[in-house]
Design a protein around this motif. Structure first.
Motif, PDB file in Angstrom:
ATOM      1  N   THR A 167      -3.570  15.158  -3.863  1.00  0.00           N
ATOM      2  CA  THR A 167      -3.810  14.445  -3.822  1.00  0.00           C
ATOM      3  C   THR A 167      -5.074  14.104  -2.293  1.00  0.00           C
ATOM      4  OG1 THR A 167      -1.925  14.255  -4.129  1.00  0.00           O
ATOM      5  CG2 THR A 167      -2.969  12.921  -2.879  1.00  0.00           C
ATOM      6  N   LEU A 224      -4.957  10.711   3.377  1.00  0.00           N
ATOM      7  CA  LEU A 224      -4.120   8.919   2.603  1.00  0.00           C
ATOM      8  C   LEU A 224      -3.222   8.498   3.162  1.00  0.00           C
ATOM      9  CD1 LEU A 224      -3.645   7.652  -0.453  1.00  0.00           C
ATOM     10  CD2 LEU A 224      -1.232   9.153  -1.070  1.00  0.00           C
ATOM     11  N   GLY A 282       3.131  10.476  -8.902  1.00  0.00           N
ATOM     12  CA  GLY A 282       2.140  10.969 -10.800  1.00  0.00           C
ATOM     13  C   GLY A 282       1.593  12.110 -10.394  1.00  0.00           C
ATOM     14  N   ASN A 283       1.165  12.103  -8.767  1.00  0.00           N
ATOM     15  CA  ASN A 283       0.087  13.415  -8.534  1.00  0.00           C
ATOM     16  C   ASN A 283       1.404  14.769  -8.868  1.00  0.00           C
ATOM     17  OD1 ASN A 283      -1.989  12.315  -8.178  1.00  0.00           O
ATOM     18  ND2 ASN A 283      -2.064  12.470  -6.830  1.00  0.00           N
ATOM     19  N   GLN A 288       1.005  -1.106   0.002  1.00  0.00           N
ATOM     20  CA  GLN A 288       0.027  -0.134   0.112  1.00  0.00           C
ATOM     21  C   GLN A 288       0.911   1.509  -0.165  1.00  0.00           C
ATOM     22  OE1 GLN A 288      -2.763   0.035   3.125  1.00  0.00           O
ATOM     23  NE2 GLN A 288      -3.478   2.327   2.365  1.00  0.00           N
ATOM     24  N   LEU A 293       1.869   7.392  -6.723  1.00  0.00           N
ATOM     25  CA  LEU A 293       0.695   8.200  -6.687  1.00  0.00           C
ATOM     26  C   LEU A 293       0.846   9.703  -6.461  1.00  0.00           C
ATOM     27  CD1 LEU A 293      -2.377   8.345  -7.414  1.00  0.00           C
ATOM     28  CD2 LEU A 293      -2.826   8.008  -5.053  1.00  0.00           C
ATOM     29  N   ASP A 338       2.670   1.851  -3.382  1.00  0.00           N
ATOM     30  CA  ASP A 338       1.483   2.088  -4.333  1.00  0.00           C
ATOM     31  C   ASP A 338       1.170   3.837  -4.065  1.00  0.00           C
ATOM     32  OD1 ASP A 338       1.386  -0.616  -5.294  1.00  0.00           O
ATOM     33  OD2 ASP A 338      -0.521  -0.773  -4.267  1.00  0.00           O
ATOM     34  N   ASN A 339       0.881   3.941  -2.751  1.00  0.00           N
ATOM     35  CA  ASN A 339       1.473   5.202  -2.005  1.00  0.00           C
ATOM     36  C   ASN A 339       2.159   6.258  -2.996  1.00  0.00           C
ATOM     37  OD1 ASN A 339      -1.511   4.967  -1.548  1.00  0.00           O
ATOM     38  ND2 ASN A 339      -0.638   4.851   1.039  1.00  0.00           N
TER      39      ASN A 339
END
Length: 346
Positions: free
Chosen positions: A191, A195, A182-183, A172, A179, A175-176
């Motif tokens: 975001t 989160l 990417g943002n 997790q 993310l 993945d964060n």
């Protein structure tokens, strides 16, 4: 079709184990010649828990409390004659002292229960001390049977549960990280500020499970506790480092910028994610690609600064961009330290 215990639900397995341990305790008490085998069965039912760590903890609690309570009961038997008045005094003093001592150790609560049982059930018996020792032996048989079945038959280990949690939580976080990067590269896209909120609470619970394993299962099974400690502590540090990153993306209003260092930062984030997944599984990971990605980011930043490219940022946007990049760099450097620890698989 081959039988597979994993196809049986954990509660069904637990029920079968409790039944098996109860039968074993009753048979063992009868074979040894204990007159009241039901004490062994009752103890087994009380001690058996779903997880091995809890069963071991309860076994220690039950047996040590029983031994202390039996000792207190024998002391009361030796001091006070079996008259009605002295019996009341003995009950008051024995249970009261044990209850008071719970301020030092919770086992004294079980001691108070045991003291009451052995003192009162032995009233009228010809050999009260021998009667008391038989009760302790019967309870000991129940504890031993529960312990043996718990660790030998379909052991439901807290270590396995923690390793599964860690693997999922590291995935997790990885993945964060992807993310967030990417943002950031998508013109600093907003975001979710929460989160890491739920994950941070779950990560804190890992320490409780680790301490339970360290104090119980470690004494029975050969687990790599050093590696497990690294996994638990590293995840906690990683989440702490990343919790502020959503606010870095959300705090500055207005249009964002395209980041020239996107290829280097993308590679850095991907290597961070791979390292996190490897640590979460306790697997070997070559740190050289991650170290190279850190160097590439640093080298590219120096080039852009010398070219004067970063001067396009206003002050607040500059701090936003630099804080995010520094967080990613420092996280990667922290993971490199972890990957080079002797506890990690080589």
């Amino acid at each position: 079709m081959a039988f597979n215990a994993e196809n049986i639900s954990s509660h069904v397995r637990h029920g079968l184990k409790v039944g098996l341990a109860s039968v074993l305790a009753y048979a063992a008490a009868g074979w040894i010649g204990m007159p009241y085998g039901y004490w062994a069965v009752i103890t087994t039912v009380i001690v058996m828990q779903m997880h091995v760590a809890d069963s071991i903890q309860m076994s220690l609690y039950r047996f040590t409390g029983t031994a202390i309570g039996a000792g207190m009961g024998i002391l009361m038997i030796l001091i006070f004659p079996p008259t009605h008045g002295f019996t009341l005094v003995a009950i008051f003093l024995g249970t009261g002292i044990c209850a008071y001592l719970t301020r030092y150790d919770v086992r004294y609560r079980m001691a108070a229960i045991t003291m009451s049982i052995v003192f009162l059930t032995s009233l009228g018996a010809e050999h009260r001390i021998e009667f008391t020792l038989f009760r302790v032996a019967e309870i000991g048989i129940g504890v031993l049977c529960a312990f043996l079945v718990s660790v030998a038959v379909w052991p439901n280990r807290t270590t396995s549960a923690l390793l599964g949690r860690l693997s999922d939580q590291y995935d997790q976080v990885a993945d964060n990280v992807l993310l967030l990067m990417g943002n950031f590269l998508h013109r600093q896209r907003k975001t979710d500020p929460d989160l890491f909120f739920d994950l941070a609470r779950e990560v804190q619970a890992n320490r409780v499970l680790y301490n339970k394993i360290y104090s119980t299962e470690r004494r029975v099974f050969r687990d790599d506790m050093d590696l497990l400690a690294v996994q638990v502590n590293t995840l906690n540090s990683v989440v702490e480092r990343l919790q502020s990153t959503p606010s870095l993306l959300n705090e500055v209003e207005g249009d964002g910028f395209d980041i020239i260092m996107a290829p280097e930062l993308t590679q850095l984030a991907e290597n961070i994610a791979q390292a996190l997944r490897a640590i979460g599984r306790g697997a070997h990971y070559d740190p050289h690609p991650l170290a190279k990605a850190v160097d590439e980011v640093e080298k590219r930043f120096i080039e852009l600064r010398e070219e004067g490219v970063i001067e396009r940022f206003e002050v607040r946007r500059y701090f936003q961009v630099m804080s995010f990049i520094n967080t990613a760099q420092h996280l990667a450097e922290f993971l490199l330290v972890v990957l080079n620890k002797p506890q990690m698989p080589s």
